[in-house]
Design an enzyme around this catalytic site. Structure first.
Site, PDB file in Angstrom:
ATOM      1  CB  CYS A   8     -44.425 -18.102 -47.347  1.00 20.48           C
ATOM      2  SG  CYS A   8     -44.804 -19.859 -47.463  1.00 20.48           S
ATOM      3  CG  HIS A  99     -34.047 -23.768 -47.151  1.00 23.68           C
ATOM      4  ND1 HIS A  99     -34.924 -24.036 -46.121  1.00 23.68           N
ATOM      5  CD2 HIS A  99     -32.816 -23.748 -46.596  1.00 23.68           C
ATOM      6  CE1 HIS A  99     -34.264 -24.165 -44.986  1.00 23.68           C
ATOM      7  NE2 HIS A  99     -32.970 -24.007 -45.247  1.00 23.68           N
TER       8      HIS A  99
HETATM    9  P1  AMP Z   1     -31.467 -23.944 -42.391  1.00 18.98           P
HETATM   10  O1  AMP Z   1     -30.624 -24.023 -41.146  1.00 18.98           O
HETATM   11  O2  AMP Z   1     -31.042 -24.936 -43.424  1.00 18.98           O
HETATM   12  O3  AMP Z   1     -32.939 -23.996 -42.076  1.00 18.98           O
HETATM   13  O4  AMP Z   1     -31.121 -22.546 -43.037  1.00 18.98           O
HETATM   14  C1  AMP Z   1     -31.868 -21.388 -42.946  1.00 18.98           C
HETATM   15  C2  AMP Z   1     -31.046 -20.311 -43.598  1.00 18.98           C
HETATM   16  O5  AMP Z   1     -31.904 -19.222 -43.856  1.00 18.98           O
HETATM   17  C3  AMP Z   1     -29.886 -19.780 -42.738  1.00 18.98           C
HETATM   18  O6  AMP Z   1     -28.669 -19.950 -43.473  1.00 18.98           O
HETATM   19  C4  AMP Z   1     -30.230 -18.311 -42.533  1.00 18.98           C
HETATM   20  O7  AMP Z   1     -29.095 -17.478 -42.580  1.00 18.98           O
HETATM   21  C5  AMP Z   1     -31.166 -18.037 -43.698  1.00 18.98           C
HETATM   22  N1  AMP Z   1     -32.140 -16.986 -43.476  1.00 18.98           N
HETATM   23  C6  AMP Z   1     -32.985 -16.836 -42.415  1.00 18.98           C
HETATM   24  N2  AMP Z   1     -33.773 -15.763 -42.580  1.00 18.98           N
HETATM   25  C7  AMP Z   1     -33.425 -15.203 -43.769  1.00 18.98           C
HETATM   26  C8  AMP Z   1     -33.872 -14.074 -44.520  1.00 18.98           C
HETATM   27  N3  AMP Z   1     -34.851 -13.264 -44.055  1.00 18.98           N
HETATM   28  N4  AMP Z   1     -33.283 -13.808 -45.704  1.00 18.98           N
HETATM   29  C9  AMP Z   1     -32.314 -14.595 -46.176  1.00 18.98           C
HETATM   30  N5  AMP Z   1     -31.849 -15.701 -45.537  1.00 18.98           N
HETATM   31  C10 AMP Z   1     -32.391 -15.990 -44.347  1.00 18.98           C
HETATM   32 ZN    ZN Z   2     -43.208 -21.092 -46.355  1.00 22.16          ZN
END
Ligand code: AMP
Ligand code: ZN
Length: 117
Positions: A8, A99
């Site tokens: 968000c 996502h």
């Molecule tokens: P998931 O395991 O599908 O929930 O993936 C979450 C993804 O978000 C992971 O690949 C993380 O590397 C990525 N992630 C977490 N925090 C950030 C951030 N601040 N900016 C960009 N990617 C992020």
């Molecule tokens: Zn959110």
């Protein structure tokens, strides 16, 4: 905006990210811990927990449109790519804001990292 939700905050421009695409409904930015040469996350600007949430069809449509723009921008429309949306515990969803991962830029493991039971 869901409080303390990192996606968000990124979508609202309150936390920095490497943004690659935005429209009224969707933001897309580079994954902070990329697993592949191209690793981009496409998120709705509004907070939804995961794909099982009640997501309006126009938001889903905008996300698919964003995917098609981004894969062309990065050139992986020509070489191939994978979309992943981790949902719930077994899939290891760590960020509870819906996502889609776009992954590509090299030959991917055909089994998506899974081994047969
Ligand atoms: P998931 O395991 O599908 O929930 O993936 C979450 C993804 O978000 C992971 O690949 C993380 O590397 C990525 N992630 C977490 N925090 C950030 C951030 N601040 N900016 C960009 N990617 C992020
Ligand atoms: Zn959110």
């Amino acid at each position: 905006m869901s409080e303390n939700c990192i996606f968000c905050k990124i979508a609202a421009g309150k936390v920095p990210s490497k943004m690659v695409y935005q429209d009224d409904l969707v933001a897309a930015f580079q994954d902070a811990n990329p697993l592949t040469p191209v690793h981009i996350l496409v998120v709705p600007k509004k907070h939804y927990e995961n794909i099982l949430d009640d997501i309006p069809s126009e938001v889903l449509e905008a996300m698919v449109h964003a995917v098609s723009v981004i894969v062309k921008q990065t050139g992986i429309d020509k070489t191939g790519f994978r979309l992943i949306t981790n949902t719930g515990d077994d899939a290891g969803q760590t960020v509870h804001h819906f996502h889609i991962h776009i992954m590509g830029g090299r030959k991917l493991d055909p089994s998506a990292g899974e081994k047969r039971d």
